[in-house]
Scaffold this motif. Structure first.
Motif, PDB file in Angstrom:
ATOM      1  N   VAL A 185      41.684  35.823  50.863  1.00 38.20           N
ATOM      2  CA  VAL A 185      41.447  37.269  50.773  1.00 38.20           C
ATOM      3  C   VAL A 185      40.426  37.568  49.684  1.00 38.20           C
ATOM      4  N   ARG A 186      39.677  38.640  49.873  1.00 38.52           N
ATOM      5  CA  ARG A 186      38.682  39.047  48.891  1.00 38.52           C
ATOM      6  C   ARG A 186      39.211  40.123  47.948  1.00 38.52           C
ATOM      7  N   GLY A 187      40.333  40.718  48.341  1.00 38.66           N
ATOM      8  CA  GLY A 187      40.948  41.723  47.495  1.00 38.66           C
ATOM      9  C   GLY A 187      41.821  41.099  46.420  1.00 38.66           C
ATOM     10  N   ARG A 188      42.631  41.925  45.760  1.00 39.43           N
ATOM     11  CA  ARG A 188      43.440  41.472  44.632  1.00 39.43           C
ATOM     12  C   ARG A 188      44.906  41.370  45.019  1.00 39.43           C
ATOM     13  N   LEU A 189      45.532  40.251  44.690  1.00 36.73           N
ATOM     14  CA  LEU A 189      46.961  40.036  44.889  1.00 36.73           C
ATOM     15  C   LEU A 189      47.635  39.950  43.525  1.00 36.73           C
ATOM     16  N   THR A 190      48.635  40.803  43.299  1.00 38.80           N
ATOM     17  CA  THR A 190      49.323  40.848  42.007  1.00 38.80           C
ATOM     18  C   THR A 190      50.818  40.685  42.214  1.00 38.80           C
ATOM     19  N   ALA A 216      56.219  35.647  42.524  1.00 37.77           N
ATOM     20  CA  ALA A 216      55.516  34.367  42.439  1.00 37.77           C
ATOM     21  C   ALA A 216      55.874  33.481  43.630  1.00 37.77           C
ATOM     22  N   ALA A 217      57.149  33.534  44.038  1.00 38.59           N
ATOM     23  CA  ALA A 217      57.582  32.729  45.183  1.00 38.59           C
ATOM     24  C   ALA A 217      56.906  33.194  46.464  1.00 38.59           C
ATOM     25  N   LEU A 218      56.762  34.506  46.621  1.00 36.99           N
ATOM     26  CA  LEU A 218      56.096  35.026  47.814  1.00 36.99           C
ATOM     27  C   LEU A 218      54.626  34.651  47.810  1.00 36.99           C
ATOM     28  N   LEU A 219      53.990  34.735  46.665  1.00 31.98           N
ATOM     29  CA  LEU A 219      52.578  34.371  46.567  1.00 31.98           C
ATOM     30  C   LEU A 219      52.392  32.903  46.918  1.00 31.98           C
ATOM     31  N   LEU A 266      54.885  41.858  45.620  1.00 37.92           N
ATOM     32  CA  LEU A 266      53.470  41.494  45.663  1.00 37.92           C
ATOM     33  C   LEU A 266      52.645  42.717  46.025  1.00 37.92           C
ATOM     34  N   LEU A 267      51.679  43.045  45.198  1.00 35.81           N
ATOM     35  CA  LEU A 267      50.774  44.171  45.455  1.00 35.81           C
ATOM     36  C   LEU A 267      49.443  43.629  45.950  1.00 35.81           C
ATOM     37  N   PHE A 268      48.992  44.144  47.113  1.00 32.82           N
ATOM     38  CA  PHE A 268      47.708  43.721  47.676  1.00 32.82           C
ATOM     39  C   PHE A 268      46.774  44.912  47.736  1.00 32.82           C
ATOM     40  N   GLN A 269      45.605  44.754  47.126  1.00 28.97           N
ATOM     41  CA  GLN A 269      44.557  45.767  47.157  1.00 28.97           C
ATOM     42  C   GLN A 269      43.363  45.173  47.899  1.00 28.97           C
ATOM     43  N   PRO A 270      43.285  45.423  49.211  1.00 26.63           N
ATOM     44  CA  PRO A 270      42.233  44.797  50.019  1.00 26.63           C
ATOM     45  C   PRO A 270      40.843  45.304  49.661  1.00 26.63           C
ATOM     46  N   ILE A 321      60.437  46.967  45.159  1.00 29.04           N
ATOM     47  CA  ILE A 321      60.079  46.936  46.576  1.00 29.04           C
ATOM     48  C   ILE A 321      59.912  45.494  47.028  1.00 29.04           C
ATOM     49  N   ARG A 322      60.649  45.145  48.056  1.00 27.34           N
ATOM     50  CA  ARG A 322      60.573  43.782  48.598  1.00 27.34           C
ATOM     51  C   ARG A 322      59.330  43.620  49.476  1.00 27.34           C
ATOM     52  N   GLY A 323      58.803  42.390  49.484  1.00 23.12           N
ATOM     53  CA  GLY A 323      57.665  42.080  50.330  1.00 23.12           C
ATOM     54  C   GLY A 323      56.350  42.484  49.693  1.00 23.12           C
ATOM     55  N   VAL A 324      55.415  42.907  50.546  1.00 26.38           N
ATOM     56  CA  VAL A 324      54.060  43.245  50.109  1.00 26.38           C
ATOM     57  C   VAL A 324      53.864  44.761  50.105  1.00 26.38           C
TER      58      VAL A 324
END
Length: 321
Positions: free
Chosen positions: A18-23, A5-8, A42-46, A81-84
């Protein structure tokens, strides 16, 4: 506030463009075929390549980026896993098409089996081996995936990738520096697609080759288990499974992790294995093989993430020297 949440929150306006999904705090055990592992910050699905490029351009350079595919050849440690973590979407990166005489273009999220099916439809030989590899094209490009005597490098013409700053690059086959289960491509590159070349072949012959691959897999591999595929690379002059077997590790269990009795170079989650169990088992096998035959097995499964405090796994090879 959680790390994710802090990274987001730190991403600010970028997260809204972004148009993809950030979780945030995405559980990786839902992605990996082992069904084990900690969470990604943070998981990013572009949505597509343009979306991924814009995200990378705006992402602070001190934020680590890790790329995962469909999770078939992946072990995520319990600490997460740290980061994105970037996971390419099937919608934006999962297409495959014939683009002229003997060639296919495929996105990095395209399952290998789908590329084999497209080659069959186009009457192209040389892709049947992909029918037996439970992964996606991005991973195949990165590790020069192969089976049944054929490797990815034999089919690749060119590869398209984005670097950590979101810039696009095109690489020739020679640029990739392919070797057995290896490429020399920079680790920060995110493959988004590639062009491949086969050769004209009768569809019946292609179908027969694919059927032979499938029959072999169903006969000798535990394909219905929670597994990451081949655990160790084949050493020069022998097979990994033979060395594992000779060291007495067929069926060996640690916690809920087991070296498959069916194919002892396949590690399986019998139902309750953690990332710790799986990696501890793998390192135990490596130690026993080294002690038995003097061979240093190398992991084929990619292991990523942090150890959970107090649950670190040391490479057993060093302890035997």
């Amino acid at each position: 506030m959680t790390t994710g949440a802090a990274l987001l929150e730190r991403l600010g306006d970028l997260a809204g463009t972004v148009r993809g999904r950030l979780t945030p705090d995405a559980p990786m055990d839902a992605i990996t075929w082992f069904r084990a592992g900690g969470a990604a910050d943070l998981l990013f699905q572009p949505a597509d390549e343009e979306d991924l490029s814009a995200f990378l351009k705006g992402l602070p350079l001190d934020v680590p980026v890790t790329v995962v595919g469909i999770g078939s050849n992946l072990l995520v440690r319990e600490g997460g896993i740290r980061g994105v973590v970037v996971r390419l979407s099937a919608k934006g990166f999962g297409s495959v098409e014939a683009i002229g005489a003997n060639r296919l273009r495929a996105g990095a999220a395209t399952p290998d089996k789908r590329v084999a099916a497209a080659a069959l439809e186009a009457g192209l030989g040389g892709f049947h081996f992909y029918h037996g590899i439970p992964g996606a094209i991005g991973g195949a490009l990165r590790m020069n995936a192969g089976a049944n005597g054929v490797e990815t490098r034999e089919r690749v013409v060119s590869v398209r990738a984005l670097d950590r700053q979101g810039n696009a690059h095109e690489f020739s086959n020679a640029d990739m520096g392919y070797a057995y289960r290896h490429s020399s491509a920079a680790p920060d590159l995110i493959f988004v697609g590639a062009e491949f070349e086969g050769y004209p072949e009768d569809r019946e012959a292609v179908k027969a080759a694919m059927d032979a691959v499938q029959t072999h897999r169903e006969t000798v591999q535990p394909i219905r288990e929670k597994t990451g595929g081949s655990t160790f690379k084949n050493p020069e002059g022998t097979s990994a499974w033979k060395e594992v077997d000779k060291a007495g590790c067929r069926g060996l269990m640690i916690g809920g992790a087991q070296m498959s009795p069916m194919h002892c170079n396949f590690m399986i989650n019998t139902g309750s294995a953690t990332g710790y169990d799986l990696e501890f088992l793998g390192e135990t096998v490596r130690a026993r093989v080294l002690e038995n035959s003097g061979i240093r097995l190398e992991w084929e499964i990619k292991r990523i993430g942090d150890f959970k405090p107090g649950r670190e796994v040391q490479p057993y090879l060093g302890q035997l020297l």
